[in-house]
Design an enzyme around this catalytic site. Structure first.
Site, PDB file in Angstrom:
ATOM      1  N   ALA A  81       0.828  -1.208   0.000  1.00  0.00           N
ATOM      2  CA  ALA A  81       0.000   0.000   0.000  1.00  0.00           C
ATOM      3  C   ALA A  81       0.864   1.260   0.000  1.00  0.00           C
ATOM      4  CB  ALA A  81      -0.938  -0.008   1.201  1.00  0.00           C
ATOM      5  N   TYR A  82       1.947   1.215   0.762  1.00  0.00           N
ATOM      6  CA  TYR A  82       2.861   2.356   0.826  1.00  0.00           C
ATOM      7  C   TYR A  82       3.498   2.632  -0.537  1.00  0.00           C
ATOM      8  CZ  TYR A  82       7.158   4.898   2.051  1.00  0.00           C
ATOM      9  OH  TYR A  82       8.192   5.796   2.108  1.00  0.00           O
ATOM     10  N   VAL A  83       4.049   1.603  -1.163  1.00  0.00           N
ATOM     11  CA  VAL A  83       4.707   1.760  -2.456  1.00  0.00           C
ATOM     12  C   VAL A  83       3.712   2.237  -3.515  1.00  0.00           C
ATOM     13  CG1 VAL A  83       5.803   0.485  -4.337  1.00  0.00           C
ATOM     14  CG2 VAL A  83       6.548   0.127  -1.973  1.00  0.00           C
TER      15      VAL A  83
END
Length: 222
Positions: free
Chosen positions: A131-133
């Site tokens: 999700a971060y990437v």
């Protein structure tokens, strides 16, 4: 002299950035959601404005940017924590900042992103990391597609080491680390040098002085 809105104004990179902007004759406007940070940020030379990235809409962002000449997006929910905050902070916080800058008539925008977010992810990565990437990747794409004079800074592993003033700054670099203070110095140098407009680069510690590296920052090739 310029007034520069810093979204995520109490973040670790932002706190290094404020004194650099002041030293260059600018007025940083640190945008935060917690008024408890007021005294600390004012001691760094920043003005402080209240803005809750997650609950505020584009109009509220634009109102917060009023009177500013540039925007730095330095906010992030980090690579740990909850999946949904990667969307509401790292992605939506950035896209609302972009839309608000356009609405407010602000041209210059520098975004602090992360290294390697365009690379494919393996099946074994955690949901939070994925999700971060994806949030950072998509936020960068929205900024690049905007009408703004943008720069995307993608640092490697952030450390609290003392700054060296020297970096390796290219479209793609080998994975490595970089002090947060040097990332802030790169952002300040980008704001001071229009040759960085339209540039996207990865950043780790290296041999080249920051101002010289920024002066030849690679343009985004698509």
């Amino acid at each position: 002299m310029s007034r520069i809105a810093v979204v995520g104004g109490h973040g670790s990179v932002a706190r290094h950035l404020h004194p650099l902007l002041v030293a260059a004759g600018h007025t940083p406007l640190a945008l935060v959601r917690n008024r408890d940070h007021l005294a600390e940020l004012e001691a760094l030379g920043a003005e402080v404005g209240l803005l809750d990235i997650e609950s505020s809409d584009v109009d509220a962002f634009a109102a917060a940017f009023a009177g500013c000449d540039a925007v730095v997006f330095a906010a992030g929910a980090g690579a740990d924590g909850k999946v949904e905050r990667k969307r509401t902070v790292d992605l939506e916080g950035s896209t609302k900042s972009v839309a608000a800058a356009e609405q407010a008539g602000i041209r210059r925008f520098v975004q602090v992103s992360a290294m390697g977010v365009d690379q494919p992810l393996g099946e074994d990565v955690s949901d939070v990391w994925r999700a971060y990437v994806e949030a950072k990747r998509d936020a960068d794409a929205v900024l690049r597609a905007s009408s703004l004079d943008w720069t995307v800074v993608r640092p490697g592993q952030l450390t609290d080491d003392e700054p060296t003033g020297r970096v390796d700054l290219r479209e793609h670099v080998e994975r490595g680390a970089v002090p947060r203070a040097d990332v802030a110095a790169v952002v300040a140098a980008c704001l001071a040098d229009d040759r960085s407009v339209g540039a996207q680069f990865e950043l780790v510690s290296g041999p080249e002085p920051i101002e010289a590296a920024v002066a030849t920052a690679p343009r985004f090739a698509g």
